[in-house]
Design a protein around this motif. Structure first.
Motif, PDB file in Angstrom:
ATOM      1  N   ASN A  87     -19.654  12.449   4.125  1.00 60.51           N
ATOM      2  CA  ASN A  87     -20.232  11.150   3.758  1.00 60.51           C
ATOM      3  C   ASN A  87     -20.035  10.844   2.271  1.00 60.51           C
ATOM      4  O   ASN A  87     -19.620   9.739   1.910  1.00 60.51           O
ATOM      5  CB  ASN A  87     -21.721  11.091   4.110  1.00 60.51           C
ATOM      6  CG  ASN A  87     -21.956  11.097   5.600  1.00 60.51           C
ATOM      7  OD1 ASN A  87     -21.088  10.707   6.377  1.00 60.51           O
ATOM      8  ND2 ASN A  87     -23.115  11.556   6.006  1.00 60.51           N
TER       9      ASN A  87
ATOM     10  N   ALA B 180     -16.279  10.346   1.502  1.00 63.89           N
ATOM     11  CA  ALA B 180     -15.827   9.044   2.007  1.00 63.89           C
ATOM     12  C   ALA B 180     -16.330   7.909   1.119  1.00 63.89           C
ATOM     13  O   ALA B 180     -15.596   6.946   0.856  1.00 63.89           O
ATOM     14  CB  ALA B 180     -16.298   8.841   3.442  1.00 63.89           C
ATOM     15  N   LEU B 181     -17.553   8.014   0.631  1.00 65.63           N
ATOM     16  CA  LEU B 181     -18.113   6.977  -0.243  1.00 65.63           C
ATOM     17  C   LEU B 181     -17.345   6.895  -1.556  1.00 65.63           C
ATOM     18  O   LEU B 181     -16.963   5.807  -2.001  1.00 65.63           O
ATOM     19  CB  LEU B 181     -19.594   7.258  -0.515  1.00 65.63           C
ATOM     20  CG  LEU B 181     -20.294   6.293  -1.453  1.00 65.63           C
ATOM     21  CD1 LEU B 181     -20.380   4.909  -0.814  1.00 65.63           C
ATOM     22  CD2 LEU B 181     -21.680   6.797  -1.791  1.00 65.63           C
TER      23      LEU B 181
ATOM     24  N   SER C 125     -14.283   8.014  -2.134  1.00 68.65           N
ATOM     25  CA  SER C 125     -12.904   7.615  -1.835  1.00 68.65           C
ATOM     26  C   SER C 125     -12.786   6.121  -1.590  1.00 68.65           C
ATOM     27  O   SER C 125     -11.776   5.508  -1.942  1.00 68.65           O
ATOM     28  CB  SER C 125     -12.390   8.376  -0.619  1.00 68.65           C
ATOM     29  OG  SER C 125     -12.385   9.747  -0.863  1.00 68.65           O
ATOM     30  N   SER C 126     -13.811   5.524  -0.993  1.00 67.86           N
ATOM     31  CA  SER C 126     -13.762   4.086  -0.703  1.00 67.86           C
ATOM     32  C   SER C 126     -13.731   3.238  -1.972  1.00 67.86           C
ATOM     33  O   SER C 126     -13.303   2.089  -1.938  1.00 67.86           O
ATOM     34  CB  SER C 126     -14.948   3.677   0.166  1.00 67.86           C
ATOM     35  OG  SER C 126     -16.157   3.722  -0.572  1.00 67.86           O
ATOM     36  N   LYS C 127     -14.153   3.798  -3.106  1.00 74.31           N
ATOM     37  CA  LYS C 127     -14.074   3.081  -4.380  1.00 74.31           C
ATOM     38  C   LYS C 127     -12.629   2.980  -4.866  1.00 74.31           C
ATOM     39  O   LYS C 127     -12.304   2.132  -5.686  1.00 74.31           O
ATOM     40  CB  LYS C 127     -14.915   3.779  -5.457  1.00 74.31           C
ATOM     41  CG  LYS C 127     -16.353   3.969  -5.094  1.00 74.31           C
ATOM     42  CD  LYS C 127     -17.071   2.660  -5.034  1.00 74.31           C
ATOM     43  CE  LYS C 127     -18.544   2.920  -4.742  1.00 74.31           C
ATOM     44  NZ  LYS C 127     -19.291   1.707  -4.545  1.00 74.31           N
TER      45      LYS C 127
ATOM     46  N   GLY D 157      -9.693   3.487  -2.479  1.00 74.52           N
ATOM     47  CA  GLY D 157      -8.865   2.929  -1.416  1.00 74.52           C
ATOM     48  C   GLY D 157      -9.382   3.382  -0.068  1.00 74.52           C
ATOM     49  O   GLY D 157     -10.558   3.674   0.092  1.00 74.52           O
ATOM     50  N   ASP D 158      -8.482   3.456   0.909  1.00 69.08           N
ATOM     51  CA  ASP D 158      -8.849   3.848   2.271  1.00 69.08           C
ATOM     52  C   ASP D 158      -8.592   5.345   2.463  1.00 69.08           C
ATOM     53  O   ASP D 158      -7.455   5.800   2.327  1.00 69.08           O
ATOM     54  CB  ASP D 158      -8.034   3.057   3.292  1.00 69.08           C
ATOM     55  CG  ASP D 158      -8.229   1.558   3.150  1.00 69.08           C
ATOM     56  OD1 ASP D 158      -9.362   1.140   2.863  1.00 69.08           O
ATOM     57  OD2 ASP D 158      -7.244   0.813   3.318  1.00 69.08           O
ATOM     58  N   LEU D 159      -9.636   6.083   2.820  1.00 72.52           N
ATOM     59  CA  LEU D 159      -9.527   7.524   3.025  1.00 72.52           C
ATOM     60  C   LEU D 159      -8.665   7.816   4.248  1.00 72.52           C
ATOM     61  O   LEU D 159      -8.885   7.255   5.320  1.00 72.52           O
ATOM     62  CB  LEU D 159     -10.912   8.140   3.201  1.00 72.52           C
ATOM     63  CG  LEU D 159     -10.971   9.639   3.449  1.00 72.52           C
ATOM     64  CD1 LEU D 159     -10.416  10.404   2.262  1.00 72.52           C
ATOM     65  CD2 LEU D 159     -12.388  10.071   3.750  1.00 72.52           C
TER      66      LEU D 159
ATOM     67  N   ILE E 231      -5.438   9.203   0.048  1.00 74.83           N
ATOM     68  CA  ILE E 231      -5.990   7.849   0.067  1.00 74.83           C
ATOM     69  C   ILE E 231      -4.858   6.828   0.083  1.00 74.83           C
ATOM     70  O   ILE E 231      -3.881   6.962  -0.650  1.00 74.83           O
ATOM     71  CB  ILE E 231      -6.870   7.612  -1.174  1.00 74.83           C
ATOM     72  CG1 ILE E 231      -8.030   8.598  -1.187  1.00 74.83           C
ATOM     73  CG2 ILE E 231      -7.395   6.191  -1.216  1.00 74.83           C
ATOM     74  CD1 ILE E 231      -8.905   8.506  -2.403  1.00 74.83           C
TER      75      ILE E 231
ATOM     76  N   THR F   4       0.364   5.884  -0.217  1.00 72.22           N
ATOM     77  CA  THR F   4      -0.580   6.985  -0.086  1.00 72.22           C
ATOM     78  C   THR F   4      -0.427   7.942  -1.265  1.00 72.22           C
ATOM     79  O   THR F   4       0.679   8.291  -1.647  1.00 72.22           O
ATOM     80  CB  THR F   4      -0.317   7.742   1.230  1.00 72.22           C
ATOM     81  OG1 THR F   4      -0.400   6.815   2.308  1.00 72.22           O
ATOM     82  CG2 THR F   4      -1.348   8.826   1.435  1.00 72.22           C
TER      83      THR F   4
ATOM     84  N   LYS G 240       0.846  -1.195   0.000  1.00 74.66           N
ATOM     85  CA  LYS G 240       0.000   0.000   0.000  1.00 74.66           C
ATOM     86  C   LYS G 240       0.878   1.240   0.000  1.00 74.66           C
ATOM     87  O   LYS G 240       1.978   1.237   0.537  1.00 74.66           O
ATOM     88  CB  LYS G 240      -0.899   0.037   1.230  1.00 74.66           C
ATOM     89  CG  LYS G 240      -2.031  -0.948   1.177  1.00 74.66           C
ATOM     90  CD  LYS G 240      -3.057  -0.638   2.230  1.00 74.66           C
ATOM     91  CE  LYS G 240      -4.227  -1.572   2.017  1.00 74.66           C
ATOM     92  NZ  LYS G 240      -5.393  -1.134   2.750  1.00 74.66           N
TER      93      LYS G 240
END
Length: 80
Positions: free
Chosen positions: A36, A39-40, A42-44, A46-48, A67, A20, A18
């Protein structure tokens, strides 16, 4: 692409899977510029990790986010 070694982990065998990146999310309406939705989206990818608060100010239709991206998955251009 360095990572901190955990307790008892040997420096001779680190696995770098991983890293950044700062990513720009384009064409967000003023209504969609909230934690919200960001974050949604960004989750597509990786990890915010962090949202650049300066990019939320003003009338720009883009937001910068930090991310953690899994390097074992191929990078691709995303259209959501």
């Amino acid at each position: 692409m360095l990572k901190e070694l955990g307790r008892g982990e040997q420096p001779s065998a680190p696995i770098f899977c991983k890293t950044t990146f700062w990513v720009r999310i384009y064409d967000l309406s003023m209504v969609a510029r909230n934690q919200n939705t960001i974050a949604l989206i960004s989750s597509k990818i990786g990890d915010l990790v962090e949202v650049d608060q300066m990019s939320l100010e003003g009338f720009s239709r883009s937001v910068h986010v930090k991310i953690n991206i899994d390097l074992q998955r191929p990078l691709k251009k995303a259209y959501i």
